[in-house]
Design an enzyme around this catalytic site. Sequence first.
Site, short mmCIF file in Angstrom:
data_model
loop_
_atom_site.label_atom_id
_atom_site.label_comp_id
_atom_site.label_asym_id
_atom_site.label_seq_id
_atom_site.Cartn_x
_atom_site.Cartn_y
_atom_site.Cartn_z
N ASP A 1 0.77 -1.12 -0.12
CA ASP A 1 -0.05 0.08 0.12
C ASP A 1 0.76 1.34 0.10
O ASP A 1 1.89 1.41 0.80
CB ASP A 1 -0.91 -0.10 1.28
CG ASP A 1 -1.89 1.03 1.21
OD1 ASP A 1 -3.14 0.66 0.73
OD2 ASP A 1 -1.69 2.16 1.74
N ASN B 1 -2.47 12.97 -3.12
CA ASN B 1 -3.54 13.27 -4.02
C ASN B 1 -4.08 14.92 -3.34
O ASN B 1 -4.35 15.63 -4.35
CB ASN B 1 -4.68 12.46 -3.78
CG ASN B 1 -4.48 11.33 -4.82
OD1 ASN B 1 -3.95 11.32 -5.98
ND2 ASN B 1 -5.36 10.32 -4.61
N HIS C 1 -4.81 14.75 -8.48
CA HIS C 1 -5.22 13.37 -8.57
C HIS C 1 -4.05 12.90 -9.95
O HIS C 1 -3.89 11.86 -9.97
CB HIS C 1 -6.37 13.02 -9.22
CG HIS C 1 -7.37 13.06 -7.89
ND1 HIS C 1 -7.35 12.03 -6.93
CD2 HIS C 1 -8.31 14.06 -7.22
CE1 HIS C 1 -8.22 12.33 -6.19
NE2 HIS C 1 -8.71 13.51 -6.21
N ASP D 1 -1.91 9.63 -9.90
CA ASP D 1 -1.77 8.61 -10.92
C ASP D 1 -0.36 8.15 -11.21
O ASP D 1 0.07 7.00 -11.44
CB ASP D 1 -2.52 9.00 -12.23
CG ASP D 1 -4.13 8.94 -11.96
OD1 ASP D 1 -4.54 8.35 -10.82
OD2 ASP D 1 -4.81 9.42 -12.60
N GLU E 1 -4.98 2.52 -3.99
CA GLU E 1 -3.33 2.57 -3.84
C GLU E 1 -2.75 1.22 -3.48
O GLU E 1 -1.74 1.21 -3.03
CB GLU E 1 -2.91 3.84 -3.04
CG GLU E 1 -3.30 3.60 -1.48
CD GLU E 1 -4.77 4.02 -1.14
OE1 GLU E 1 -4.89 4.25 -0.02
OE2 GLU E 1 -5.63 3.96 -1.98
#
Length: 346
Positions: free
Chosen positions: A221, A229, A234, A238, A264
Amino acid sequence: MKMDPPPKVPEAKADSRAQQARSDLFAQISEFMIRHDLDITGTNLSAVGTALSGANAALAKAFAARELSGDPVDQRWINTVIRLDPETGERISELDVLMDKMEYAMMRFAATARAAATETLEQRGALDATIQKISDPGAEVFQVIALSKAMLERIEGIEKAMERSQAESDALRADLAKARIEADIDHLTRLPNRRAFERRLDAATRDAVREGTPLCVAFCDVDHFKAINDTHGHDVGDRVLVAIAGTLNRSANDECFVARHGGEEFAVLLFGFDKETAWRKLDAIRREQARKRMVNRESGKPFGKVTFSGGIAEIAGPDDARTALRRADEALYAAKQQGRNRIVAH
């Protein structure tokens, strides 16, 4: 003693009550999401709404127990509940069965089309040969010839229709094969997705039990992903996911299967690795990622290293796969609690 029937509720009042119930449920969902600082995503709304409405008794019980215990209802826990939903495997299996049935039906149609085309070709050849043998130019013969030619034209039309049908069937089968591949791929990272992971997990567990070889499962994770973010947007988030996917994917081979499990989070299967050797391999990947530095493309400023935490569990037997997932998830949670950027084996 005769009982009086219950009074009828006016239709307008019933509609009003239904609307009020929906409004109350929506308010409860909103309050729950805000109180626990959960992202407003379709997956989260679905899970919370299903639990608070009581539509899924097991999910409602899990949410109630979590709140009563005082443990955090955070994104980590929500992901765990969703991931360990026992209905997921059944839905994946149903989809696979449906796709198999579609492919089998198209294969049968293609075979039927080829057989029909062969049969009409043979009939046309025999009819053509019969016409060639006729030598009596009588009126009746001319009628037979005219009728035979009409039949030939009809057969040729059927042949062409069969060819088109066969071509369409082949194209549909090719599209289905492509859809199978796309259904197993995460479109952002191009890694296998959760659906592919679930199927591979089941097959790997059977193989490990049959061959008597160790098998480990791990969850990874991204650390502080929500902060990334929120701070950088975002698009940067990404890019982070793609970068970590690339780091993990470089280790993917016959001994290591890597998938994006959602959000994630990434899932890893390590074939032939016991818990200790799996820990060493995953920790080496973690260190490789921790050495990297990323830059905000818009501002040109570096925002430091991006790390991930991981939890590992060894699958002990044919019925242990789901339990091992839970142990790996608990180990991942422990890694987060211990300061992140580390791997913990359960």
